[in-house]
Write an enzyme that holds these catalytic residues in place. Structure first.
Site, PDB file in Angstrom:
ATOM      1  N   LYS A  86       0.853  -1.210   0.000  1.00 47.46           N
ATOM      2  CA  LYS A  86       0.000   0.000   0.000  1.00 47.46           C
ATOM      3  C   LYS A  86       0.878   1.245   0.000  1.00 47.46           C
ATOM      4  CE  LYS A  86      -1.670   1.672   4.012  1.00 47.46           C
ATOM      5  NZ  LYS A  86      -1.429   3.081   4.302  1.00 47.46           N
ATOM      6  N   ASN A  87       1.859   1.279   0.910  1.00 47.42           N
ATOM      7  CA  ASN A  87       2.629   2.522   1.085  1.00 47.42           C
ATOM      8  C   ASN A  87       3.643   2.747  -0.017  1.00 47.42           C
ATOM      9  OD1 ASN A  87       1.096   3.036   3.259  1.00 47.42           O
ATOM     10  ND2 ASN A  87       2.658   2.527   4.793  1.00 47.42           N
ATOM     11  N   CYS A  95      -5.176  12.850  11.726  1.00 49.56           N
ATOM     12  CA  CYS A  95      -5.924  11.590  11.639  1.00 49.56           C
ATOM     13  C   CYS A  95      -5.867  10.970  13.036  1.00 49.56           C
ATOM     14  CB  CYS A  95      -5.334  10.662  10.589  1.00 49.56           C
ATOM     15  SG  CYS A  95      -3.835   9.880  11.133  1.00 49.56           S
ATOM     16  N   ARG A 138      -8.551  -0.361   4.073  1.00 51.71           N
ATOM     17  CA  ARG A 138      -7.609   0.615   3.506  1.00 51.71           C
ATOM     18  C   ARG A 138      -6.231  -0.018   3.321  1.00 51.71           C
ATOM     19  NH1 ARG A 138      -8.007   6.468   6.061  1.00 51.71           N
ATOM     20  NH2 ARG A 138      -6.633   6.677   4.287  1.00 51.71           N
ATOM     21  N   ASP A 170       4.520   0.948  11.995  1.00 53.54           N
ATOM     22  CA  ASP A 170       3.315   0.304  11.455  1.00 53.54           C
ATOM     23  C   ASP A 170       3.154  -1.131  11.928  1.00 53.54           C
ATOM     24  OD1 ASP A 170       3.396   1.941   8.178  1.00 53.54           O
ATOM     25  OD2 ASP A 170       2.834   2.628  10.175  1.00 53.54           O
ATOM     26  N   ARG A 222      -0.140  14.854  12.274  1.00 50.73           N
ATOM     27  CA  ARG A 222       0.438  14.602  10.945  1.00 50.73           C
ATOM     28  C   ARG A 222       0.693  15.891  10.148  1.00 50.73           C
ATOM     29  NH1 ARG A 222      -1.284   9.221   9.547  1.00 50.73           N
ATOM     30  NH2 ARG A 222       0.363   9.149   8.017  1.00 50.73           N
TER      31      ARG A 222
HETATM   32  C1  EPZ Z   1       4.118   7.140   6.120  1.00 48.14           C
HETATM   33  O1  EPZ Z   1       3.347   8.189   6.674  1.00 48.14           O
HETATM   34  C2  EPZ Z   1       3.204   5.933   6.047  1.00 48.14           C
HETATM   35  N1  EPZ Z   1       2.078   6.222   5.169  1.00 48.14           N
HETATM   36  C3  EPZ Z   1       2.702   5.576   7.445  1.00 48.14           C
HETATM   37  O2  EPZ Z   1       1.928   4.390   7.340  1.00 48.14           O
HETATM   38  C4  EPZ Z   1       3.904   5.294   8.345  1.00 48.14           C
HETATM   39  O3  EPZ Z   1       3.444   5.046   9.651  1.00 48.14           O
HETATM   40  C5  EPZ Z   1       4.848   6.503   8.336  1.00 48.14           C
HETATM   41  O4  EPZ Z   1       5.227   6.820   6.978  1.00 48.14           O
HETATM   42  C6  EPZ Z   1       6.116   6.242   9.139  1.00 48.14           C
HETATM   43  O5  EPZ Z   1       6.782   5.126   8.620  1.00 48.14           O
HETATM   44  C7  EPZ Z   1       2.244   6.140   3.820  1.00 48.14           C
HETATM   45  O6  EPZ Z   1       3.322   5.841   3.333  1.00 48.14           O
HETATM   46  C8  EPZ Z   1       1.043   6.424   2.975  1.00 48.14           C
HETATM   47  P1  EPZ Z   1       6.198  10.496   8.205  1.00 48.14           P
HETATM   48  P2  EPZ Z   1       3.934   9.703   6.678  1.00 48.14           P
HETATM   49  O7  EPZ Z   1       6.151  11.740   7.416  1.00 48.14           O
HETATM   50  O8  EPZ Z   1       4.741   9.931   5.470  1.00 48.14           O
HETATM   51  C9  EPZ Z   1       6.332  13.885  11.515  1.00 48.14           C
HETATM   52  C10 EPZ Z   1       0.095   2.985   7.704  1.00 48.14           C
HETATM   53  O9  EPZ Z   1      -0.387   2.496   8.728  1.00 48.14           O
HETATM   54  N2  EPZ Z   1       6.235  14.820  10.390  1.00 48.14           N
HETATM   55  O10 EPZ Z   1       7.367   9.569   8.040  1.00 48.14           O
HETATM   56  O11 EPZ Z   1       2.808  10.629   6.939  1.00 48.14           O
HETATM   57  C11 EPZ Z   1       5.059  13.070  11.706  1.00 48.14           C
HETATM   58  O12 EPZ Z   1       4.141  13.792  12.505  1.00 48.14           O
HETATM   59  C12 EPZ Z   1       0.535   4.437   7.688  1.00 48.14           C
HETATM   60  O13 EPZ Z   1       0.289   2.342   6.631  1.00 48.14           O
HETATM   61  C13 EPZ Z   1       6.383  16.185  10.636  1.00 48.14           C
HETATM   62  O14 EPZ Z   1       6.590  16.611  11.769  1.00 48.14           O
HETATM   63  O15 EPZ Z   1       4.865   9.648   7.953  1.00 48.14           O
HETATM   64  C14 EPZ Z   1       5.558  11.824  12.391  1.00 48.14           C
HETATM   65  O16 EPZ Z   1       5.707  12.093  13.767  1.00 48.14           O
HETATM   66  C15 EPZ Z   1       0.255   5.133   9.009  1.00 48.14           C
HETATM   67  N3  EPZ Z   1       6.288  17.046   9.595  1.00 48.14           N
HETATM   68  C16 EPZ Z   1       6.950  11.624  11.795  1.00 48.14           C
HETATM   69  O17 EPZ Z   1       7.313  12.884  11.205  1.00 48.14           O
HETATM   70  C17 EPZ Z   1       6.082  16.612   8.306  1.00 48.14           C
HETATM   71  O18 EPZ Z   1       6.029  17.450   7.388  1.00 48.14           O
HETATM   72  C18 EPZ Z   1       7.011  10.570  10.700  1.00 48.14           C
HETATM   73  O19 EPZ Z   1       6.013  10.882   9.754  1.00 48.14           O
HETATM   74  C19 EPZ Z   1       5.936  15.222   8.083  1.00 48.14           C
HETATM   75  C20 EPZ Z   1       6.017  14.341   9.130  1.00 48.14           C
END
Ligand code: EPZ
Length: 428
Positions: free
Chosen positions: A22-23, A124, A406, A314, A129
């Site tokens: 998915k990701n 969410c 999802r 995850d 996020r």
């Molecule tokens: C991706 O989300 C995945 N989703 C998530 O999977 C996964 O948990 C996450 O990466 C971490 O591995 C998809 O790929 C569609 P991040 P993403 O940006 O990109 C902070 C699932 O269950 N952050 O790596 O949104 C954020 O708040 C989903 O399949 C900022 O502060 O995650 C978090 O604490 C859930 N500012 C950390 O970074 C930003 O601009 C990591 O988030 C972006 C993120």
């Protein structure tokens, strides 16, 4: 709303075919925006989020054609996308609201059209996020960003993004993906430091290179992207889903079963298989994937989530469910998201003894789980309830399974095929 009913207590045995990730799919799909030529993606998982992303791309003017069976074990799903003429550079609120990964059209749209407007995704269940890192990376490449009326508008002075260097203060999968997809068509060269290294990022870079992009350092936290004038099409298969594979490995663990994860890629999931082995499961590499066997009581673990190659956030909820039946006390720490313990109250209702202190959780272990009606809240929390139901005595009904749909393709078919007593029941 549908729910899933399980009668627990069956040892799972057999093979589960792992679907496309998915990701990865959610970051490969927007790459169609980067070229006028046809992009065909194979091994696409049949998931609600993939369908939603296709609809979003249609809104922007991308034509999509799907082949391969809608349901069942038929030929793998393929989608051919063509973004000859972009009809709109705006991703509307009602689509972004439903799927936060929609933000991943920002970078490629900006790269192709010189401008992009995307509704702010909002938070969410697992956290607020933010997307500040996405925007800072694009600004470092010369984009101007304005936020108004709930939308973020990115534009490239002169119509083409310049390129530039950015060092991420926090590892962010999505921000890295947006930055890479913007940089590939930039005028100059961009360097990303402390970039995310998840296998899904490698999949994205490999697709972009197949389309003609020039990227050095793939798989490392230092990516160098030399912008090119244009990208071509490609025919590319999505990588297997390491989180789906890890989730079903936990199903074998919690039921004392033995399951072969056909198609799983061991190299992508070493942190997961190392944790499974530490809990006492037997991990065997087969010619087709990974066989996971739990033939002895599970041992407790101390796990802290981290960006790749660390233990994936995850997988935290699924391991917590499995560790409820381990012999002894386990400790989990969720370092990535601020609210990713929504599964705890529901697991407690099934007899688990879990204490949460901020981002840490203590799982007592040795629980005799009993079936109950439980509520899904987010994707991976829902899977942890399914896992608990597989081991619980009696009947468990997991409600609001749209969360599950999802991220898990045909979950009840795959678990049913390895001996689970599981069915989907249509909601009122
Ligand atoms: C991706 O989300 C995945 N989703 C998530 O999977 C996964 O948990 C996450 O990466 C971490 O591995 C998809 O790929 C569609 P991040 P993403 O940006 O990109 C902070 C699932 O269950 N952050 O790596 O949104 C954020 O708040 C989903 O399949 C900022 O502060 O995650 C978090 O604490 C859930 N500012 C950390 O970074 C930003 O601009 C990591 O988030 C972006 C993120």
């Amino acid at each position: 709303m549908d729910s899933i009913r399980i009668i627990g207590g069956k040892r799972l045995s057999g093979e589960i075919h792992i679907s496309g990730a998915k990701n990865s799919a959610l970051t490969l799909l927007p790459c169609a925006l980067l070229t006028e030529q046809k992009l065909t993606l194979g091994n696409l998982p049949r998931l609600a989020d993939v369908d939603s992303f296709g609809h979003l791309l249609n809104e922007l003017g991308v034509s999509t054609k799907v082949s391969g069976a809608r349901k069942g074990d038929g030929p793998k799903r393929r989608m051919t996308l063509e973004a000859r003429d972009i009809a709109s550079t705006t991703a509307p609120y009602d689509m972004v609201r439903k799927m936060r990964a929609s933000i991943l059209v920002l970078g490629p749209m900006l790269a192709r059209m010189g401008e992009a407007t995307v509704s702010l995704p909002g938070g969410c269940a697992i956290g607020d996020r933010p997307i500040d890192l996405h925007l800072k990376a694009l600004e470092a490449m010369g984009a101007t960003i304005e936020i108004a009326a709930g939308f973020v508008k990115a534009s490239a002075p002169g119509g083409r993004i310049a390129g530039g260097d950015y060092s991420f203060p926090v590892v962010s999968v999505g921000a890295t993906e947006n930055a890479v997809m913007a940089a590939v068509l930039a005028k100059g060269t961009s360097q990303l430091f402390n970039a995310a290294r998840e296998p899904e990022i490698v999949d994205l870079c490999n697709l972009l290179v197949a389309m003609g992009a020039k990227i050095d350092g793939i798989g490392s936290s230092h990516l160098t992207i030399h912008g090119v004038e244009a990208l071509g099409g490609a025919d590319y298969d999505v990588m297997p889903d390491r989180i789906e594979a890890g989730s079903y490995a936990c199903a074998a663990g919690i039921t004392g079963g033995s399951v072969e994860l056909v198609g799983a890629k061991a190299d992508d999931m070493l942190a997961i298989t190392n944790a499974l082995a530490a809990a006492g499961l037997m991990i065997e590499m087969t010619g087709r994937g990974i066989k996971v066997t739990a033939d002895r009581p599970l041992k407790p673990l101390a796990i802290s989530t981290a960006p790749y190659p660390g233990f994936p956030t995850d997988m935290q909820a699924q391991f917590m469910a499995m560790l409820c039946v381990a012999e002894g006390q386990s400790f989990l720490e969720e370092t990535i998201f601020e609210n990713r313990y929504m599964h705890v109250p529901e697991l407690r209702r099934m007899g688990a003894e879990i204490e949460v202190h901020g981002r840490s959780a203590i799982v007592k272990g040795g629980a005799k789980l009993t079936g109950a009606k439980v509520m899904a809240t987010d994707l991976r929390a829902s899977m942890s309830l399914i896992l608990a139901g597989l081991a619980a005595e009696g009947e468990t009904e997991v409600m609001r399974v749209y969360h599950l749909d999802r991220g898990y393709e045909r979950l009840e078919d795959k678990l049913g095929a390895v001996g689970a007593t599981i069915e989907r029941i249509g909601g009122g």
